[in-house]
Design a protein around this motif. Structure first.
Motif, mmCIF file in Angstrom:
data_model
loop_
_atom_site.group_PDB
_atom_site.id
_atom_site.type_symbol
_atom_site.label_atom_id
_atom_site.label_comp_id
_atom_site.label_asym_id
_atom_site.label_seq_id
_atom_site.Cartn_x
_atom_site.Cartn_y
_atom_site.Cartn_z
ATOM 1 N N VAL A 84 9.122 -1.838 7.123
ATOM 2 C CA VAL A 84 7.972 -1.755 8.021
ATOM 3 C C VAL A 84 8.196 -0.767 9.167
ATOM 4 C CG1 VAL A 84 6.643 -3.073 9.723
ATOM 5 C CG2 VAL A 84 7.066 -4.040 7.476
ATOM 6 N N MET A 85 9.418 -0.738 9.711
ATOM 7 C CA MET A 85 9.692 0.081 10.891
ATOM 8 C C MET A 85 10.218 1.476 10.549
ATOM 9 S SD MET A 85 11.237 -2.751 13.599
ATOM 10 C CE MET A 85 11.746 -1.485 14.761
ATOM 11 N N GLY A 86 10.302 1.794 9.262
ATOM 12 C CA GLY A 86 10.734 3.125 8.862
ATOM 13 C C GLY A 86 12.211 3.372 9.069
ATOM 14 N N ILE A 87 12.997 2.307 9.071
ATOM 15 C CA ILE A 87 14.448 2.427 9.178
ATOM 16 C C ILE A 87 14.998 2.666 7.774
ATOM 17 C CG2 ILE A 87 16.586 1.239 9.849
ATOM 18 C CD1 ILE A 87 14.840 -0.499 11.735
ATOM 19 N N LEU A 131 8.667 -11.113 14.369
ATOM 20 C CA LEU A 131 8.439 -10.951 15.803
ATOM 21 C C LEU A 131 8.845 -9.552 16.269
ATOM 22 C CD1 LEU A 131 7.808 -12.011 18.644
ATOM 23 C CD2 LEU A 131 10.117 -12.981 18.711
ATOM 24 N N THR A 132 9.960 -9.059 15.768
ATOM 25 C CA THR A 132 10.460 -7.748 16.188
ATOM 26 C C THR A 132 9.476 -6.639 15.832
ATOM 27 O OG1 THR A 132 12.762 -8.474 15.959
ATOM 28 C CG2 THR A 132 12.363 -6.107 15.944
ATOM 29 N N GLN A 133 8.920 -6.688 14.633
ATOM 30 C CA GLN A 133 7.966 -5.640 14.268
ATOM 31 C C GLN A 133 6.654 -5.794 15.043
ATOM 32 O OE1 GLN A 133 4.984 -5.747 12.082
ATOM 33 N NE2 GLN A 133 4.957 -7.993 12.141
ATOM 34 N N ARG A 177 1.918 -1.374 2.988
ATOM 35 C CA ARG A 177 2.921 -0.304 2.836
ATOM 36 C C ARG A 177 3.221 -0.029 1.361
ATOM 37 N NH1 ARG A 177 6.125 2.871 1.593
ATOM 38 N NH2 ARG A 177 8.080 3.533 2.555
ATOM 39 N N THR A 178 3.259 -1.070 0.555
ATOM 40 C CA THR A 178 3.627 -0.922 -0.853
ATOM 41 C C THR A 178 2.420 -0.729 -1.768
ATOM 42 O OG1 THR A 178 3.662 -3.354 -1.090
ATOM 43 C CG2 THR A 178 5.753 -2.253 -0.601
ATOM 44 N N SER A 179 1.221 -0.630 -1.176
ATOM 45 C CA SER A 179 0.023 -0.467 -2.006
ATOM 46 C C SER A 179 -0.278 0.995 -2.307
ATOM 47 C CB SER A 179 -1.194 -1.089 -1.299
ATOM 48 O OG SER A 179 -1.505 -0.373 -0.105
ATOM 49 N N SER A 180 0.380 1.929 -1.603
ATOM 50 C CA SER A 180 0.122 3.350 -1.833
ATOM 51 C C SER A 180 0.750 3.794 -3.151
ATOM 52 C CB SER A 180 0.673 4.192 -0.680
ATOM 53 O OG SER A 180 2.079 4.152 -0.681
ATOM 54 N N LEU A 181 0.255 4.913 -3.668
ATOM 55 C CA LEU A 181 0.781 5.438 -4.923
ATOM 56 C C LEU A 181 2.242 5.844 -4.774
ATOM 57 C CD1 LEU A 181 0.210 6.272 -7.839
ATOM 58 C CD2 LEU A 181 -0.517 8.514 -6.984
ATOM 59 N N ASP A 223 4.595 -9.553 6.451
ATOM 60 C CA ASP A 223 4.193 -9.634 5.044
ATOM 61 C C ASP A 223 2.938 -8.795 4.779
ATOM 62 O OD1 ASP A 223 6.275 -11.340 4.339
ATOM 63 O OD2 ASP A 223 5.137 -13.139 4.837
ATOM 64 N N LYS A 224 1.996 -8.847 5.717
ATOM 65 C CA LYS A 224 0.757 -8.070 5.557
ATOM 66 C C LYS A 224 1.045 -6.573 5.603
ATOM 67 C CE LYS A 224 -2.500 -11.202 5.141
ATOM 68 N NZ LYS A 224 -3.351 -11.264 3.914
ATOM 69 N N ARG A 225 1.941 -6.189 6.524
ATOM 70 C CA ARG A 225 2.260 -4.761 6.637
ATOM 71 C C ARG A 225 2.970 -4.270 5.370
ATOM 72 N NH1 ARG A 225 1.050 -3.117 11.866
ATOM 73 N NH2 ARG A 225 1.436 -4.656 13.506
#
Length: 393
Positions: A147-150, A178-180, A357-361, A351-353
């Motif tokens: 989620v955070m691009g790490i 919470l962190t995100q 995030r994983t719905s893109s091609l 979970d929503k993010r």
């Protein structure tokens, strides 16, 4: 006349012989040309057959080579993890269970098994136990990184997060969520959050500001400070100084007042400002309640002596560095503090993010890549014994 006929006859005979020779020479030339053409055609055919054979061989061997390479990458990552987990008696802890999780995450999330093996090794190098990783620490790290691009293989951020906030195993996934939320709500950067934690963690743990609820309140303080341009290591050192002053205990304000310059002490007394940061048992109140006390005292001083007088008081109580964060909290007040908490609550869940995030091609290909790489590695694994045996022969 007879001599002339004889001469003509000999001339015709000689000419006939030349014609025969010329014809034979032309035949030979034609045969040579035909042979050369046939030879060239044959060479071309042979060259084509050889190229086709080589192509078929390359096609046939290519999956094996690719599979073996993927197996080698995964095997190297697994061995690195084993080395990190190796015990005195030569055992490897719960390596098998962690290795299975790396395979599972490689199929469920962006990244591959090699990435997740490296991530687990990183967590182990930070002192995180096998059980903590298995019971949520590993998945929380993987989700937060996504989620955070790490980078997926980096386990240092969430390891520092657990350490800084004293997160329990039962709180690991909630802590990542919470962190995100704080990251997006306050517009923080992962680098600034990591640096800040590195500085304030010791004092926060000393004061017992640990666990999920305290983590949320610390993030609220960090978010309010970030909105005023105080971020990263600067926030971490200033917040740590404020906590250091609070760590002096219930008598800290009284002691600070006695040591104040006469001017500042008179301001305190004339304004009637009191700061009750500790409860009746001598324990530090929550950061929300501390903020409320700061707001009340700050406003009393400010009402009579303006912003300059209020700043002087806070700099004396919390020192100049700690006074920066204390002043930000006092000015934001309980409304600002609760507002930052609400902003975090209103953020999308981790979970929503991840779902988005994983719905893109590209993410679908990335996930598929993880599955394909795992399958390729399993294919390559089948050839590993023979290759090793050949290499060692």
């Amino acid at each position: 006349p007879t001599r002339e006929l004889g001469s003509q006859s000999r001339a015709y005979a000689a000419m006939t012989m030349q014609i025969v020779k010329a014809t034979q020479a032309q035949d030979n030339l034609n045969k040579a040309i035909a042979a050369q053409a046939a030879a060239a055609q044959n060479r071309q055919r042979l060259r084509g057959e050889m190229m086709e054979t080589a192509g078929h061989a390359a096609v046939a061997v290519s999956p094996i080579v690719a599979g073996v390479k993927k197996f080698m990458e995964q095997e190297d990552a697994a061995i690195d993890l084993k080395v990190a987990m190796m015990q005195k008696d030569g055992s490897f802890g719960k390596f098998e269970e962690l290795d299975k999780l790396a395979t599972q995450w490689g199929g469920d999330l962006p990244g591959n098994k090699t990435d997740f093996s490296h991530m687990i090794r990183d967590l182990k190098s930070q002192g995180i136990s096998d059980d903590t990783i298995i019971k949520g620490g590993g998945l929380a790290t993987a989700q937060l990184n996504t989620v955070m691009g790490i980078p997926i293989a980096d386990g240092s951020f969430f390891a520092k997060n657990m350490e800084a906030h004293g997160i329990k195993e039962s709180e690991l996934l909630a802590s990542a969520d919470l962190t995100q939320r704080a990251y997006f709500a306050a517009g923080l950067s992962k680098e600034d959050m990591y640096q800040a934690m590195s500085y304030y963690a010791p004092k926060a743990n000393t004061l017992g500001l640990t666990g999920l609820e305290n983590q949320k309140q610390i993030y609220a303080v960090e978010g309010l400070a970030a909105n005023k341009g105080l971020e990263g290591s600067s926030f971490g050192t200033n917040f740590s100084m404020m906590l250091s002053q609070l760590a002096k205990g219930p008598k800290m304000v009284e002691a600070a007042t006695r040591g104040m310059k006469s001017e500042v002490r008179e301001i305190m007394e004339a304004s009637g400002a009191k700061f009750e940061f500790f409860d009746t048992k001598g324990n530090l109140k929550s950061l929300r309640d501390v903020t409320q006390e700061m707001e009340s005292g700050y406003n009393k001083v400010r009402a009579k002596f303006g912003d300059e007088g209020a700043m002087k008081v806070f700099d004396e109580i919390f020192q100049q560095e700690g006074g920066r964060v204390a002043s930000i909290l006092a000015q934001a007040g309980i409304a600002g503090f609760d507002g930052m908490m609400a902003k975090m609550d209103n953020q999308a869940s981790i979970d929503k993010r991840i779902e988005v995030r994983t719905s893109s091609l590209s993410s679908a290909f990335e996930q598929l890549g993880g599955v394909v790489e795992t399958a390729a590695a399993k294919f390559g694994e089948a050839f590993a014994p023979e290759i090793k045996a050949f290499a060692n022969a």
